[in-house]
Motif scaffolding. Structure first.
Motif, PDB file in Angstrom:
ATOM      1  N   UNK A 120       1.132  -1.020   0.096  1.00  0.00           N
ATOM      2  CA  UNK A 120      -0.314  -0.217  -0.010  1.00  0.00           C
ATOM      3  C   UNK A 120       0.872   1.618  -0.001  1.00  0.00           C
ATOM      4  N   UNK A 121       0.300   2.132  -0.657  1.00  0.00           N
ATOM      5  CA  UNK A 121       1.075   3.950  -1.307  1.00  0.00           C
ATOM      6  C   UNK A 121       0.204   4.606   0.122  1.00  0.00           C
ATOM      7  N   UNK A 122       1.042   5.685   1.087  1.00  0.00           N
ATOM      8  CA  UNK A 122       0.692   5.991   2.116  1.00  0.00           C
ATOM      9  C   UNK A 122       0.762   7.837   1.390  1.00  0.00           C
ATOM     10  N   UNK A 123       0.022   8.145   0.976  1.00  0.00           N
ATOM     11  CA  UNK A 123      -0.488   9.844   0.616  1.00  0.00           C
ATOM     12  C   UNK A 123      -0.709  10.546   1.408  1.00  0.00           C
ATOM     13  N   UNK A 124       1.056  11.797   1.059  1.00  0.00           N
ATOM     14  CA  UNK A 124       0.148  12.237   1.545  1.00  0.00           C
ATOM     15  C   UNK A 124      -0.338  13.811   2.130  1.00  0.00           C
ATOM     16  N   UNK A 125      -0.773  13.852   2.373  1.00  0.00           N
ATOM     17  CA  UNK A 125      -1.764  15.197   3.234  1.00  0.00           C
ATOM     18  C   UNK A 125      -1.753  16.467   4.009  1.00  0.00           C
ATOM     19  N   UNK A 126      -2.051  17.444   4.249  1.00  0.00           N
ATOM     20  CA  UNK A 126      -1.939  18.070   5.000  1.00  0.00           C
ATOM     21  C   UNK A 126      -2.034  17.549   6.398  1.00  0.00           C
ATOM     22  N   UNK A 127      -3.500  16.844   6.396  1.00  0.00           N
ATOM     23  CA  UNK A 127      -3.559  16.499   8.139  1.00  0.00           C
ATOM     24  C   UNK A 127      -2.078  15.197   8.589  1.00  0.00           C
ATOM     25  N   UNK A 128      -2.014  14.401   7.606  1.00  0.00           N
ATOM     26  CA  UNK A 128      -0.836  13.405   7.573  1.00  0.00           C
ATOM     27  C   UNK A 128       0.481  14.698   8.295  1.00  0.00           C
ATOM     28  N   UNK A 129       0.405  15.478   7.082  1.00  0.00           N
ATOM     29  CA  UNK A 129       2.198  15.930   7.959  1.00  0.00           C
ATOM     30  C   UNK A 129       1.509  16.686   9.250  1.00  0.00           C
ATOM     31  N   UNK A 130       0.739  17.182   9.593  1.00  0.00           N
ATOM     32  CA  UNK A 130       0.438  17.662  10.609  1.00  0.00           C
ATOM     33  C   UNK A 130       0.679  16.923  11.863  1.00  0.00           C
ATOM     34  N   UNK A 189       2.716  13.553  11.915  1.00  0.00           N
ATOM     35  CA  UNK A 189       3.858  13.554  11.785  1.00  0.00           C
ATOM     36  C   UNK A 189       5.163  14.749  12.292  1.00  0.00           C
ATOM     37  N   UNK A 190       4.573  15.900  12.888  1.00  0.00           N
ATOM     38  CA  UNK A 190       5.053  17.176  13.320  1.00  0.00           C
ATOM     39  C   UNK A 190       4.586  16.896  14.828  1.00  0.00           C
ATOM     40  N   UNK A 191       3.472  16.658  14.577  1.00  0.00           N
ATOM     41  CA  UNK A 191       3.311  16.071  16.440  1.00  0.00           C
ATOM     42  C   UNK A 191       3.826  14.343  16.867  1.00  0.00           C
ATOM     43  N   UNK A 192       4.040  14.015  16.094  1.00  0.00           N
ATOM     44  CA  UNK A 192       4.727  12.613  16.756  1.00  0.00           C
ATOM     45  C   UNK A 192       6.323  12.840  16.610  1.00  0.00           C
TER      46      UNK A 192
END
Length: 141
Positions: A87-97, A99-102
């Motif tokens: 599966x290919x993970x799609x980068x979105x604004x929500x997933x970037x947030x 990642x920053x939180x993690x």
């Protein structure tokens, strides 16, 4: 026009050959009209012969030769199924947030909270017509 199976061209239009309408072609081949058209596009089915401006037919000898090539060819050998792709993970604004939180250090999360500015109390919710407030008694009339 001649249909050329693997054994060589087939002679069409002889005294014993007939032009068949689509209804007979469907009975002989067992194909739908759209499937026959798709096979014609790739060169795997005999081309129709124009009889008049609105009528076409197929030579019976070409259809017989086509059927003979289908019998000798047989069914294709099944190929093993390919492994499904990862599966290919799609980068979105929500997933970037996320990642920053993690990526924030845990120490910063457990540190003492910053002094907060006093916030004014929220305004009382607006009442709808016919609804009683919490300090009123509803008799259900």
């Amino acid at each position: 026009m001649t249909f050329e199976p693997e054994g060589g061209p087939v002679e069409t239009g002889g005294p014993e050959d007939r032009l068949l309408p689509w209804d007979r072609v469907r009975d002989v081949t067992g194909l739908s009209r759209s499937t026959a058209w798709r096979l014609q596009q790739v060169g795997d089915f005999p081309e129709p012969v124009r009889i008049s401006s609105n009528r076409v037919g197929w030579w019976e000898s070409e259809l017989t030769a086509w059927k003979a090539t289908r019998k000798t060819r047989g069914l294709p050998c099944p190929r093993p199924l390919a492994r499904p792709r990862e599966p290919k993970l799609i980068q979105s604004a929500r997933s970037l947030r996320r990642q920053k939180d993690e990526e924030k250090p845990i120490a910063a999360a457990t540190a003492a909270p910053e002094p907060s500015v006093p916030v004014a109390p929220a305004a009382a919710p607006r009442r709808r017509k016919g609804q009683a407030s919490a300090d009123q008694i509803d008799f259900g009339f």
